[in-house]
Scaffold this motif. Structure first.
Motif, PDB file in Angstrom:
ATOM      1  N   PHE A 194       1.645   5.034  11.430  1.00  0.00           N
ATOM      2  CA  PHE A 194       0.993   4.227  10.404  1.00  0.00           C
ATOM      3  C   PHE A 194       0.088   3.142  11.000  1.00  0.00           C
ATOM      4  O   PHE A 194      -0.556   2.414  10.260  1.00  0.00           O
ATOM      5  CB  PHE A 194       2.056   3.578   9.502  1.00  0.00           C
ATOM      6  CG  PHE A 194       2.793   4.584   8.659  1.00  0.00           C
ATOM      7  CD1 PHE A 194       2.423   4.824   7.347  1.00  0.00           C
ATOM      8  CD2 PHE A 194       3.840   5.321   9.184  1.00  0.00           C
ATOM      9  CE1 PHE A 194       3.088   5.765   6.585  1.00  0.00           C
ATOM     10  CE2 PHE A 194       4.508   6.261   8.432  1.00  0.00           C
ATOM     11  CZ  PHE A 194       4.141   6.488   7.124  1.00  0.00           C
TER      12      PHE A 194
ATOM     13  N   ARG B 180       0.810  -1.218   0.000  1.00  0.00           N
ATOM     14  CA  ARG B 180       0.000   0.000   0.000  1.00  0.00           C
ATOM     15  C   ARG B 180       0.845   1.271   0.000  1.00  0.00           C
ATOM     16  O   ARG B 180       0.352   2.348  -0.290  1.00  0.00           O
ATOM     17  CB  ARG B 180      -0.917   0.007   1.232  1.00  0.00           C
ATOM     18  CG  ARG B 180      -2.213  -0.735   0.982  1.00  0.00           C
ATOM     19  CD  ARG B 180      -3.228  -0.365   2.022  1.00  0.00           C
ATOM     20  NE  ARG B 180      -3.183  -1.253   3.175  1.00  0.00           N
ATOM     21  CZ  ARG B 180      -3.843  -1.041   4.306  1.00  0.00           C
ATOM     22  NH1 ARG B 180      -4.578   0.035   4.424  1.00  0.00           N
ATOM     23  NH2 ARG B 180      -3.777  -1.890   5.294  1.00  0.00           N
ATOM     24  N   LEU B 181       2.122   1.150   0.381  1.00  0.00           N
ATOM     25  CA  LEU B 181       2.967   2.339   0.482  1.00  0.00           C
ATOM     26  C   LEU B 181       4.041   2.291  -0.597  1.00  0.00           C
ATOM     27  O   LEU B 181       4.528   1.223  -0.945  1.00  0.00           O
ATOM     28  CB  LEU B 181       3.650   2.384   1.852  1.00  0.00           C
ATOM     29  CG  LEU B 181       2.723   2.371   3.069  1.00  0.00           C
ATOM     30  CD1 LEU B 181       3.529   2.114   4.325  1.00  0.00           C
ATOM     31  CD2 LEU B 181       1.986   3.688   3.186  1.00  0.00           C
TER      32      LEU B 181
ATOM     33  N   ALA C 182       8.906   5.709  -0.339  1.00  0.00           N
ATOM     34  CA  ALA C 182       9.009   6.751   0.692  1.00  0.00           C
ATOM     35  C   ALA C 182       8.167   6.358   1.908  1.00  0.00           C
ATOM     36  O   ALA C 182       8.584   6.539   3.059  1.00  0.00           O
ATOM     37  CB  ALA C 182       8.544   8.085   0.143  1.00  0.00           C
ATOM     38  N   GLY C 183       6.990   5.795   1.631  1.00  0.00           N
ATOM     39  CA  GLY C 183       6.117   5.370   2.717  1.00  0.00           C
ATOM     40  C   GLY C 183       6.730   4.229   3.502  1.00  0.00           C
ATOM     41  O   GLY C 183       6.596   4.161   4.732  1.00  0.00           O
TER      42      GLY C 183
ATOM     43  N   LEU D 257      -3.535   2.578   9.890  1.00  0.00           N
ATOM     44  CA  LEU D 257      -3.767   1.939   8.592  1.00  0.00           C
ATOM     45  C   LEU D 257      -3.955   0.429   8.744  1.00  0.00           C
ATOM     46  O   LEU D 257      -4.457  -0.228   7.840  1.00  0.00           O
ATOM     47  CB  LEU D 257      -2.581   2.201   7.658  1.00  0.00           C
ATOM     48  CG  LEU D 257      -2.230   3.662   7.406  1.00  0.00           C
ATOM     49  CD1 LEU D 257      -1.023   3.768   6.501  1.00  0.00           C
ATOM     50  CD2 LEU D 257      -3.410   4.380   6.765  1.00  0.00           C
TER      51      LEU D 257
END
Lengths: 181, 195, 236
Positions: free
Chosen positions: A47, A31-32, A35-36, A50
């Motif tokens: 996070f 999902r990321l 950078a995430g 999430l």
């Protein structure tokens, strides 16, 4: 030369923190972006939301619901309204309206995704549910006036009845949007 | 019927905020469990920073024993006093208020754990901060309990002189109970501190 | 890149709207890395400025540690803040708390980076060590207040004793920030001391402040001997 002060426990704590970050990144899957992923390693507590449950999307009237109920709660707890012995489920009413609003939000997104495809029935159902939701919210605003009257004249039973009636209406919208949404 | 403008105006003017009507239903098991875990963890965090085993053994149960102990020891006295004075709020509602107050306090304790653990790891301040945290939590919980118990009593019956009189008696009862609870909590705390 | 500049602009101009708009979890996953990046870069710039008081490798050390000085207190204080707000009957979803914390960090970091030249100018006239430390602390308080304001105003309406929840949150954050600053020292290295990345874990920020205050008024009657404290200190 870098002089690290505490090689043992400090490193263990740091490693545990990064392992927790790794677990969060793994649970988040793809999902990321890169950078995430780096961010989740370094700052995984941010996070965590999430990972818990499905994505919550507030409905289009979320802010209005919040505003109206915050005002009503303040009225009910005002010293002048202290004489009004109310016991109706205000939280239940708010929850029912929020649930209905969430479903209206879902329908809005479905309609936006559908583009030019025929969506007449769904659109009508959405409009009806949204209209009823706003009507109930208006009634909740009016209820504040009724509380003022009850504080003056001691007619508390009518406030309780009105709240119960509104709860039934809100649950009815929720059921309807549940069927259509 | 009021005009739309009047309704809108009234909706826009917020009366001064005051304590909301309390929750009188008993909290569910996970909520109570979270509160107990919160106090237990708070004690554990402080114990980790206490430096020696004997100190850790004293600090470890302190948060849970002081808060839960004070409530368990004095709660029945409140309920008995309430019935003896002929007050009318249902006993389950009072027990519900106390249970909810404990759960809220436990949630705060749980939230303070990371900060206390940090101080336990990096300084010798953990025990002092634990005392500070417990005092703050207790003050907040007692104030919550005062408002909640009083509101539970006021929720019964119609307005009038009789209810005003009951309210006054309830305030005296709850204030006395608060003093007793604070003293019992302090005594438990001093006992655990070896004083 | 346009997205990033637009985000920086929003963080400065309307941080509350940013919190409101991106509370949704999918949006949070998109925006959180960007906000973290802004915070790291902004703090890094500020850290380099602080390190310039000594120069050399201290530039790098201070730049690396400065983001942690912001992140660790936020990490420790946000659970406490959320619990305090919930105790005051303000239901705050964790996603909102996390996002408010991130936006506050990013805002503080941007302001810190912008304040960097002022601090650099001050350090360039070689003020004393203690004055440099005070200037650093003052700058951090000044740039931190607008960030703190974001967290306070991001909390939903309603509830009771909101002032108490706010005061409690600020107290926890302040205590954690002060101790983190002490733990991550030195930022402004003493002119005569060896440059190190971290000093040993010893004493705490408050006993140090007490000793400094006594020294500042010429009271040297009590000798302050820094001893190892806490789990990390005893681990040496």
């Amino acid at each position: 030369m870098i002089a690290f002060a505490q090689p043992g426990l400090l490193e263990l704590l740091g490693a545990s923190y990064l392992v927790a970050g790794g677990v969060v990144v793994w649970r988040l899957g793809g999902r990321l972006g890169w950078a995430g992923t780096v961010g989740a390693f370094a700052a995984w507590p941010v996070f965590l939301p999430l990972l818990t449950g499905p994505t919550e999307r507030p409905g289009p009237h979320g802010a209005r619901i919040h505003e109206v109920f915050a005002a009503l709660e303040r009225t009910l707890t005002d010293p002048a309204a202290e004489e009004v012995p109310w016991s109706a489920d205000l939280g239940g009413l708010r929850e029912a309206l929020s649930r209905a609003d969430e479903r209206i939000g879902l329908v809005d997104r479905l309609l936006a995704d559908a583009g030019p495809a025929p969506t007449g029935t769904l659109r009508q159902a959405r409009e009806a549910a949204a209209g009823e939701l706003l009507a109930v919210l208006d009634e909740v605003v009016q209820l504040r006036l009724q509380i003022g009257l009850a504080a003056l004249h001691g007619n508390a039973a009518s406030v309780r009845e009105r709240l119960s009636e509104l709860l039934a209406r809100a649950e009815a919208i929720d059921e309807v949007t549940g069927l259509h949404g | 019927m009021e005009s739309a403008a009047t309704v809108a105006d009234l909706a826009a003017v917020d009366p001064p905020a005051r304590a909301p009507t309390p929750r009188t239903d008993l909290p569910d098991a996970p909520t109570v469990g979270r509160a107990v875990i919160g106090f237990a963890l708070l004690g554990l965090c402080a114990a980790l920073g206490s430096g020696d085993a004997a100190g850790a053994a004293r600090v470890l149960p302190s948060a849970l024993v002081v808060d839960l102990g004070a409530l368990v020891l004095t709660g029945p006295a409140l309920l008995v006093g309430h019935q003896y004075l002929g007050l009318e709020a249902p006993v389950p509602a009072l027990a519900g208020v106390l249970a909810n107050v404990f759960c809220r306090a436990g949630t705060v304790a749980l939230g303070l754990c990371p900060a206390l653990l940090f101080f336990a790891a990096t300084s010798g301040l953990a025990s002092g901060l634990l005392v500070l945290a417990l005092l703050g939590i207790a003050a907040m919980a007692l104030s919550d309990a005062f408002n909640g118990l009083r509101a539970a009593e006021l929720a019964v019956g119609e307005p009038g002189r009789e209810r005003t009189f009951r309210d006054a008696r309830m305030q005296v009862l709850v204030a006395s109970w608060m003093v007793l609870t604070a003293l019992v909590g302090l005594r438990l705390g001093f006992h655990l501190a070896g004083m | 890149m346009t997205d990033l500049f637009s985000l920086v602009s929003q963080v400065l101009k309307d941080p509350l709207a940013l919190v409101e708009r991106h509370e949704d979890r999918a949006e949070l996953s998109r925006i959180a890395p960007l906000l973290l990046g802004i915070a790291v870069v902004g703090c890094g710039i500020f850290g380099m400025v602080v390190g310039s008081s000594r120069g050399g490798i201290q530039l790098v050390y201070a730049a690396v540690k400065m983001p942690l000085l912001l992140w660790i207190p936020v990490l420790l204080a946000l659970p406490a803040a959320r619990a305090l707000w919930m105790a005051c009957e303000v239901e705050v979803p964790w996603s909102r708390v996390a996002l408010a914390g991130l936006v506050a960090m990013a805002r503080t970091a941007i302001l810190a980076a912008a304040a960097g030249p002022v601090l650099w100018l001050f350090y360039s006239v070689s003020p004393g060590y203690h004055v440099s430390v005070l200037a650093l602390a003052g700058s951090l308080v000044l740039v931190g207040l607008p960030g703190l304001g974001v967290v306070a105003r991001s909390m939903p309406a309603g509830g009771k004793r909101r002032g108490l929840a706010m005061a409690g949150s600020v107290l926890v954050l302040g205590l954690c920030a002060a101790q983190t600053g002490w733990l991550l020292r030195p930022f402004v290295a003493r002119p005569t001391a060896e440059v190190t990345f971290l000093r040993p874990v010893e004493e705490d920020v408050f006993s140090s402040l007490g000793a400094t205050s006594r020294s500042a008024v010429g009271d040297y009657s009590t000798e302050w001997e820094a001893e190892s404290r806490g789990l990390l200190g005893s681990d040496r």
